[in-house]
Write a protein that holds these residues in place. Structure first.
Motif, PDB file in Angstrom:
ATOM      1  N   HIS A 166      25.623  21.666   5.924  1.00  0.00           N
ATOM      2  CA  HIS A 166      26.215  21.870   7.248  1.00  0.00           C
ATOM      3  C   HIS A 166      25.468  22.903   8.087  1.00  0.00           C
ATOM      4  CE1 HIS A 166      29.707  19.246   6.893  1.00  0.00           C
ATOM      5  NE2 HIS A 166      29.781  19.629   5.635  1.00  0.00           N
ATOM      6  N   GLY A 167      24.236  23.247   7.685  1.00  0.00           N
ATOM      7  CA  GLY A 167      23.366  24.004   8.569  1.00  0.00           C
ATOM      8  C   GLY A 167      23.332  25.502   8.396  1.00  0.00           C
ATOM      9  N   LEU A 168      24.021  26.047   7.379  1.00  0.00           N
ATOM     10  CA  LEU A 168      23.913  27.472   7.138  1.00  0.00           C
ATOM     11  C   LEU A 168      22.534  27.774   6.552  1.00  0.00           C
ATOM     12  CD1 LEU A 168      25.727  30.122   7.128  1.00  0.00           C
ATOM     13  CD2 LEU A 168      25.858  29.759   4.647  1.00  0.00           C
ATOM     14  N   PRO A 169      21.843  28.810   7.003  1.00  0.00           N
ATOM     15  CA  PRO A 169      20.562  29.171   6.384  1.00  0.00           C
ATOM     16  C   PRO A 169      20.760  29.509   4.908  1.00  0.00           C
ATOM     17  CG  PRO A 169      20.802  30.264   8.501  1.00  0.00           C
ATOM     18  CD  PRO A 169      22.135  29.652   8.182  1.00  0.00           C
ATOM     19  N   THR A 170      20.020  28.815   4.040  1.00  0.00           N
ATOM     20  CA  THR A 170      20.114  29.051   2.600  1.00  0.00           C
ATOM     21  C   THR A 170      18.710  29.048   1.993  1.00  0.00           C
ATOM     22  OG1 THR A 170      20.178  26.773   1.761  1.00  0.00           O
ATOM     23  CG2 THR A 170      22.244  27.668   2.632  1.00  0.00           C
ATOM     24  N   ARG A 171      18.637  29.350   0.703  1.00  0.00           N
ATOM     25  CA  ARG A 171      17.363  29.306  -0.019  1.00  0.00           C
ATOM     26  C   ARG A 171      17.027  27.899  -0.486  1.00  0.00           C
ATOM     27  NH1 ARG A 171      17.808  32.566  -5.543  1.00  0.00           N
ATOM     28  NH2 ARG A 171      18.873  34.114  -4.251  1.00  0.00           N
ATOM     29  N   LEU A 172      17.874  26.921  -0.205  1.00  0.00           N
ATOM     30  CA  LEU A 172      17.626  25.545  -0.626  1.00  0.00           C
ATOM     31  C   LEU A 172      16.676  24.842   0.344  1.00  0.00           C
ATOM     32  CD1 LEU A 172      21.220  24.323  -1.612  1.00  0.00           C
ATOM     33  CD2 LEU A 172      19.532  25.552  -3.001  1.00  0.00           C
ATOM     34  N   LEU A 173      15.974  23.839  -0.183  1.00  0.00           N
ATOM     35  CA  LEU A 173      15.092  23.013   0.624  1.00  0.00           C
ATOM     36  C   LEU A 173      15.416  21.556   0.311  1.00  0.00           C
ATOM     37  CD1 LEU A 173      12.829  23.708   2.661  1.00  0.00           C
ATOM     38  CD2 LEU A 173      11.183  23.282   0.824  1.00  0.00           C
ATOM     39  N   ASP A 174      15.499  20.731   1.346  1.00  0.00           N
ATOM     40  CA  ASP A 174      15.879  19.323   1.186  1.00  0.00           C
ATOM     41  C   ASP A 174      14.716  18.481   0.695  1.00  0.00           C
ATOM     42  OD1 ASP A 174      18.694  19.098   2.449  1.00  0.00           O
ATOM     43  OD2 ASP A 174      17.570  20.245   3.931  1.00  0.00           O
ATOM     44  N   TRP A 175      14.993  17.648  -0.330  1.00  0.00           N
ATOM     45  CA  TRP A 175      14.042  16.689  -0.867  1.00  0.00           C
ATOM     46  C   TRP A 175      14.780  15.376  -1.088  1.00  0.00           C
ATOM     47  CZ3 TRP A 175       8.847  17.990  -2.254  1.00  0.00           C
ATOM     48  CH2 TRP A 175       8.536  19.341  -2.077  1.00  0.00           C
ATOM     49  N   THR A 176      14.045  14.362  -1.486  1.00  0.00           N
ATOM     50  CA  THR A 176      14.650  13.068  -1.771  1.00  0.00           C
ATOM     51  C   THR A 176      13.901  12.398  -2.919  1.00  0.00           C
ATOM     52  OG1 THR A 176      15.147  10.857  -0.870  1.00  0.00           O
ATOM     53  CG2 THR A 176      13.216  11.971   0.017  1.00  0.00           C
ATOM     54  N   PHE A 177      14.624  11.554  -3.634  1.00  0.00           N
ATOM     55  CA  PHE A 177      13.988  10.732  -4.655  1.00  0.00           C
ATOM     56  C   PHE A 177      13.236   9.551  -4.031  1.00  0.00           C
ATOM     57  CE2 PHE A 177      17.513  12.525  -7.240  1.00  0.00           C
ATOM     58  CZ  PHE A 177      16.790  13.019  -8.304  1.00  0.00           C
ATOM     59  N   SER A 178      13.514   9.265  -2.760  1.00  0.00           N
ATOM     60  CA  SER A 178      12.985   8.072  -2.103  1.00  0.00           C
ATOM     61  C   SER A 178      11.754   8.379  -1.249  1.00  0.00           C
ATOM     62  CB  SER A 178      14.055   7.437  -1.210  1.00  0.00           C
ATOM     63  OG  SER A 178      13.490   6.457  -0.370  1.00  0.00           O
ATOM     64  N   PRO A 179      10.616   7.777  -1.535  1.00  0.00           N
ATOM     65  CA  PRO A 179       9.448   7.987  -0.677  1.00  0.00           C
ATOM     66  C   PRO A 179       9.663   7.470   0.735  1.00  0.00           C
ATOM     67  CG  PRO A 179       9.020   6.220  -2.257  1.00  0.00           C
ATOM     68  CD  PRO A 179      10.313   6.851  -2.659  1.00  0.00           C
ATOM     69  N   TYR A 180      10.490   6.422   0.888  1.00  0.00           N
ATOM     70  CA  TYR A 180      10.723   5.874   2.218  1.00  0.00           C
ATOM     71  C   TYR A 180      11.644   6.772   3.050  1.00  0.00           C
ATOM     72  CZ  TYR A 180       8.376   1.565   0.820  1.00  0.00           C
ATOM     73  OH  TYR A 180       7.442   0.651   0.405  1.00  0.00           O
ATOM     74  N   TRP A 186      29.098  25.279  -3.472  1.00  0.00           N
ATOM     75  CA  TRP A 186      29.222  25.957  -2.189  1.00  0.00           C
ATOM     76  C   TRP A 186      27.879  26.052  -1.473  1.00  0.00           C
ATOM     77  CZ3 TRP A 186      33.428  26.513   0.404  1.00  0.00           C
ATOM     78  CH2 TRP A 186      34.659  26.658  -0.247  1.00  0.00           C
ATOM     79  N   LEU A 187      26.828  26.348  -2.239  1.00  0.00           N
ATOM     80  CA  LEU A 187      25.497  26.453  -1.640  1.00  0.00           C
ATOM     81  C   LEU A 187      25.050  25.106  -1.074  1.00  0.00           C
ATOM     82  CD1 LEU A 187      23.437  28.761  -1.322  1.00  0.00           C
ATOM     83  CD2 LEU A 187      22.331  27.950  -3.414  1.00  0.00           C
ATOM     84  N   SER A 188      25.347  24.031  -1.809  1.00  0.00           N
ATOM     85  CA  SER A 188      25.000  22.683  -1.335  1.00  0.00           C
ATOM     86  C   SER A 188      25.758  22.346  -0.062  1.00  0.00           C
ATOM     87  CB  SER A 188      25.311  21.647  -2.420  1.00  0.00           C
ATOM     88  OG  SER A 188      24.579  21.877  -3.597  1.00  0.00           O
ATOM     89  N   LEU A 189      27.037  22.664  -0.037  1.00  0.00           N
ATOM     90  CA  LEU A 189      27.858  22.383   1.144  1.00  0.00           C
ATOM     91  C   LEU A 189      27.357  23.177   2.346  1.00  0.00           C
ATOM     92  CD1 LEU A 189      30.423  20.892   2.178  1.00  0.00           C
ATOM     93  CD2 LEU A 189      31.705  22.970   1.599  1.00  0.00           C
ATOM     94  N   ALA A 190      27.018  24.434   2.119  1.00  0.00           N
ATOM     95  CA  ALA A 190      26.518  25.276   3.212  1.00  0.00           C
ATOM     96  C   ALA A 190      25.202  24.730   3.761  1.00  0.00           C
ATOM     97  CB  ALA A 190      26.340  26.709   2.713  1.00  0.00           C
ATOM     98  N   GLN A 191      24.279  24.366   2.880  1.00  0.00           N
ATOM     99  CA  GLN A 191      23.008  23.785   3.309  1.00  0.00           C
ATOM    100  C   GLN A 191      23.243  22.501   4.103  1.00  0.00           C
ATOM    101  OE1 GLN A 191      19.898  24.700   3.185  1.00  0.00           O
ATOM    102  NE2 GLN A 191      18.667  22.843   3.331  1.00  0.00           N
TER     103      GLN A 191
END
Length: 268
Positions: A90-104, A83-88
């Motif tokens: 779709h733009g709900l303010p959460t404690r999550l921060l977006d990262w990626t495995f890809s440097p590009y 649920w937390l992932s889905l909320a993040q």
């Protein structure tokens, strides 16, 4: 924490892939999470704590309401982490921060807005093997049992099935990285993962500043941004791929055919 200013494309590649050789596997398999930002002065505040004040205290209220009203959509969620992932996503303010495995992919987000080409950008590189050393024992045990370096939502739910339990796992601050469920093609194509801390009001950059190993900030000078952007376009790292659908297509075309912004630095 280390900081390095790169001066050209080749130096940037070397810095992004530094330390990626895994001697045990005899493969180039780094254990790094990347986050690209267009302004090197930006911090790592989450969408929740950027709101300021006591907004973070509303986390459980917003998430409860989101779960109530989002039921019946096409995205099945089994755990609070789903649920937390889905909320993040779709733009709900959460404690999550977006990262990626890809440097590009990180470089894409550093260069996606031509209006910000006049300022230096930054790529954060975090070795999650190092941050895992500070995890509380139950989380370390879960990683060891699964033979993993990052969590899945299912693995997290095994240890903490709600955020209150998660926050009580340790009195000190910690951060972990987990792969969100494949909600849609955007998550998959962006090679996404999230960071989460055991305090909704915590700032990740303040936590990482105290880390002596495994954290680097690569400063990409403003004059290099256009070259990076053009080479990413040639490598097909674009909005059309990272945001599948007509919205992503329109974002790509709008940027790709945008005239050179006034004041943008020249490459040569």
């Amino acid at each position: 924490m280390q900081e390095q200013r790169v001066e050209n494309w080749v130096e940037l590649q070397d810095a992004l892939f530094a330390g990626s050789w895994n001697e045990t596997l005899k493969r180039f398999r780094p254990t790094l999470a990347f986050r690209g930002m267009p302004d090197s002065s930006h911090d790592l505040a989450t969408s929740l704590n950027r709101r300021g004040g006591n907004y973070s205290r509303q986390e459980h209220v917003m998430l409860r309401a989101f779960r109530k009203y989002a039921r019946g959509t096409s995205n099945p969620c089994e755990s609070i982490w789903d649920w937390l992932s889905l909320a993040q996503h779709h733009g709900l303010p959460t404690r999550l921060l977006d990262w990626t495995f890809s440097p590009y992919v990180a470089l894409h987000f550093l260069t996606e807005n031509p209006e910000l080409y006049g300022m230096d950008g930054v790529v954060w590189c975090v070795d999650y093997r190092e941050t895992n050393r500070l995890l509380p024992r139950p989380l370390k045990a879960q990683l060891q049992e699964e033979g993993a370096d990052v969590f899945s939502a299912e693995m997290l739910a095994e240890v903490a099935d709600n955020l209150a339990t998660f926050d009580r796992l340790s009195r000190g601050p910690f951060v972990l990285f987990f792969e969100p469920p494949s909600i849609d093609e955007r998550i998959v194509n962006q090679f996404a993962l999230f960071s989460v801390m055991n305090d909704a009001s915590a700032r990740l950059d303040e936590f990482l500043e105290r880390q002596k190993k495994g954290v680097r900030r690569l400063i990409v000078p403003a004059r290099l941004k256009q070259e990076v952007r053009d080479k990413l376009d040639q490598a097909n790292i674009t909005e059309r791929v990272l945001f599948p659908g007509l919205d992503g297509l329109s974002r790509w075309l709008r940027r790709y055919y945008n005239p050179r912004p006034p004041g943008a630095p020249r490459l040569h």
